[in-house]
Design an enzyme around this catalytic site. Structure first.
Site, PDB file in Angstrom:
ATOM      1  N   LYS A  69     -10.714 -43.488  83.513  1.00  0.00           N
ATOM      2  CA  LYS A  69     -12.216 -43.129  83.814  1.00  0.00           C
ATOM      3  C   LYS A  69     -12.617 -42.344  82.715  1.00  0.00           C
ATOM      4  O   LYS A  69     -13.957 -42.175  82.603  1.00  0.00           O
ATOM      5  CB  LYS A  69     -12.226 -42.311  85.165  1.00  0.00           C
ATOM      6  CG  LYS A  69     -11.355 -40.974  85.020  1.00  0.00           C
ATOM      7  CD  LYS A  69     -11.298 -40.352  86.547  1.00  0.00           C
ATOM      8  CE  LYS A  69     -10.327 -39.038  86.316  1.00  0.00           C
ATOM      9  NZ  LYS A  69     -10.153 -38.553  87.871  1.00  0.00           N
ATOM     10  N   ARG A  70     -11.797 -41.932  81.595  1.00  0.00           N
ATOM     11  CA  ARG A  70     -12.716 -41.423  80.452  1.00  0.00           C
ATOM     12  C   ARG A  70     -13.291 -42.420  79.626  1.00  0.00           C
ATOM     13  O   ARG A  70     -14.364 -42.162  79.040  1.00  0.00           O
ATOM     14  CB  ARG A  70     -11.596 -40.798  79.514  1.00  0.00           C
ATOM     15  CG  ARG A  70     -10.529 -39.727  80.226  1.00  0.00           C
ATOM     16  CD  ARG A  70     -10.895 -38.235  79.767  1.00  0.00           C
ATOM     17  NE  ARG A  70     -10.265 -37.262  80.658  1.00  0.00           N
ATOM     18  CZ  ARG A  70     -10.888 -37.133  81.773  1.00  0.00           C
ATOM     19  NH1 ARG A  70     -11.855 -37.463  82.152  1.00  0.00           N
ATOM     20  NH2 ARG A  70     -10.164 -36.207  82.469  1.00  0.00           N
TER      21      ARG A  70
END
Ligand code: GLU
Length: 504
Positions: free
Chosen positions: A263-264
């Protein structure tokens, strides 16, 4: 519509499953693995089962299960048996099956392939410390494996807490992965796994194997990250005296830089894609491109003259996709490509369909009716609706530095604090009651005033120094989109800062 090839159609009916854990927003990886299982079942006249693996109570998020149901349905991945629709092998929620796991753990204790372990957390910690000091890998030393039946019974009678561990014998396990061939694991690398925790809940390994067996799963099609669990599962099948299913480990989705999808670097929540106006046909098509299971070149319909043979529907995938054709090179989840695909689908809609799509998503009654109360007391005319709410209707918002850097702060410390805000928000329930104290606590611990703290967040979310009530707006905008906006902000500022670095 063409039919499935004879070879696959005549194969015995299969039963496959996905087994997501309800620990947060539904993940794109769940949809990807769900799609592969769905196609495999549909092509073979088999059953596709949805099982909820909710035995890890520390990571359990109550709203997650419903979000998983909604996201899979949105994509058209309908299941034949599951917690909501039942089926002959239920219940399909593991927390409702704990008695079954306890009975099965007892079966293994009785046949000598598992044992009760009474070691305390302190004892295990002491061993771990010694091992670390001696530069050895942390291993359970097998203390309780050698406990006599009498000693074990005595401990049990004295009410000592225990876990149940499986005996991992010396040697190795080889299993066949349908996509990779034989894989061998040396047991010297495998600990005596805990099967039942001291609270009586099973671990993933026990619950997963017992359920796959009892639910008569023929093919376990799951992500590559579970490969190292498979030898443990194979050992468990042997301990029970059961036939193991076939295993297929799908290549992991990757970020553009080939690291495991995170998700980064990419939004991974299906809620994000739905709420930002990606069409389900485009998302499912995109997921179908991952791994390359479609025959190529494909004489299939091409939307709007797209050159590549990359545009296909779920129905076309049912007709042509082949799981055994999957390539193992990590499929790249390329957001630019997904946006392109989405744009193709959008252009192919009739004006009526396009309008309907807007009204189902970014301009739905549900959404607009949540926005309206935020601004009612702030407008003089209805015409000002857009002036005050555009940040909730836009995809991208980027505040200039004079808006986001508080007077007494440097850009660098502000960005550090914004990253901390993001981390806190990621871990917070998306309700007013939870958001306010979480943010305030962060501010206090870093000596950021409430005003600075909220101004920064307001700048990132709205692009401006003024807005309708901030936390209420965030709740309406939703967790997935808010977090995405913050990540994009941080990403952009990082790039800008790097560009502005004096060249060496
Ligand atoms: N509960 C696991 C997950 O969250 C299931 C893995 C498997 O399919 O065995 O993905």
């Amino acid at each position: 519509m063409s039919t499935v090839t004879a070879a696959t159609a005549s194969a015995a009916p299969v039963r496959v499953r996905i087994a997501p854990s309800p620990t947060g927003d539904p993940h794109v990886g769940t949809a990807y693995i769900g799609l592969i299982n769905f196609l495999y079942a549909r092509q073979r006249g088999g059953q596709f089962i949805l099982r909820i693996e909710d035995t890890d109570r520390t990571r359990f998020v109550p709203t997650s299960e419903q979000m998983i149901f909604d996201a899979l349905r949105w994509l058209g991945l309908t299941w034949d048996e599951g917690p909501d629709c039942g089926g002959p092998f239920g219940p399909y929620r593991q927390s409702e099956r704990t008695e079954i796991y306890r009975e099965h753990a007892q079966m293994l204790i009785d046949n000598g392939t598992a044992y009760r372990c009474f070691c305390t957390a302190e004892e295990l910690e002491a061993v771990r410390k010694q091992q670390t000091a001696a530069k050895l890998p942390p291993r359970y030393p097998g203390t309780c494996r050698h406990l006599s039946a009498a000693q074990s019974a005595e401990n049990l009678a004295a009410g000592k807490p225990f876990v149940v561990r499986m005996v991992v014998p010396a040697g190795s396990t080889t299993f066949r992965d349908e996509l990779r061939g034989d894989i061998t694991f040396e047991h010297s690398n495998v600990d005596d796994q805990v099967l039942l925790k001291s609270d009586g809940f099973p671990t993933y390994h026990l619950a997963n194997v017992v359920d796959d067996h009892l639910m008569q799963i023929t093919d376990v099609i799951r992500a590559e990250e579970w490969i190292s669990s498979t030898p443990k599962h194979v050992l468990l099948y042997q301990s029970f005296g059961w036939q193991a299913p076939r295993f297929w480990h799908m290549p992991l989705l990757r970020n553009i830089d080939k690291s495991k999808i995170s998700k980064r670097k990419n939004p991974v929540s299906l809620v994000y894609y739905r709420d930002s106006g990606f069409l389900p046909q485009a998302v499912i098509n995109f997921l179908g491109l991952m791994g390359g299971g479609m025959p190529s070149p494909t004489p299939i319909e091409i939307v709007n003259g797209a050159k590549e043979n990359e545009v296909f529907s779920l129905q076309q995938m049912i007709e042509r996709f082949e799981v055994p054709n999957i390539r193992l090179g990590g499929p790249v989840f390329d957001l630019t490509k997904l946006r392109w695909l989405n744009s193709e689908y959008i252009r192919a809609l009739s004006p009526e369909q396009f309008y309907a799509a807007l009204r189902e998503t970014v301009l739905s009654d549900r959404y607009l009716s949540q926005i309206a109360p935020l601004i009612q007391s702030r407008v003089d005319t209805l015409g000002q609706f857009g002036d005050l709410t555009s940040f909730l209707l836009r995809d991208d918002v980027m505040p200039p530095a004079e808006v986001w850097v508080p007077k007494k702060r440097t850009p660098e410390e502000t960005l550090l604090f914004a990253a901390e805000q993001l981390a806190v928000l990621e871990a917070t329930d998306w309700t007013l009651e939870a958001l306010e104290p979480a943010l305030k606590q962060l501010g206090e611990s870093r000596a950021w005033s409430v005003k600075e703290n909220f101004m920064l967040l307001r700048a990132i979310l709205t692009g401006s120094t003024m807005s309708p009530p901030l936390l209420e707006s965030m709740v309406v905008f939703g967790k997935a989109r808010t977090l995405d906006r913050m990540r994009r902000f941080l990403e952009t500022q990082k790039k800008l800062a790097a560009q502005n670095q004096p060249k060496k």
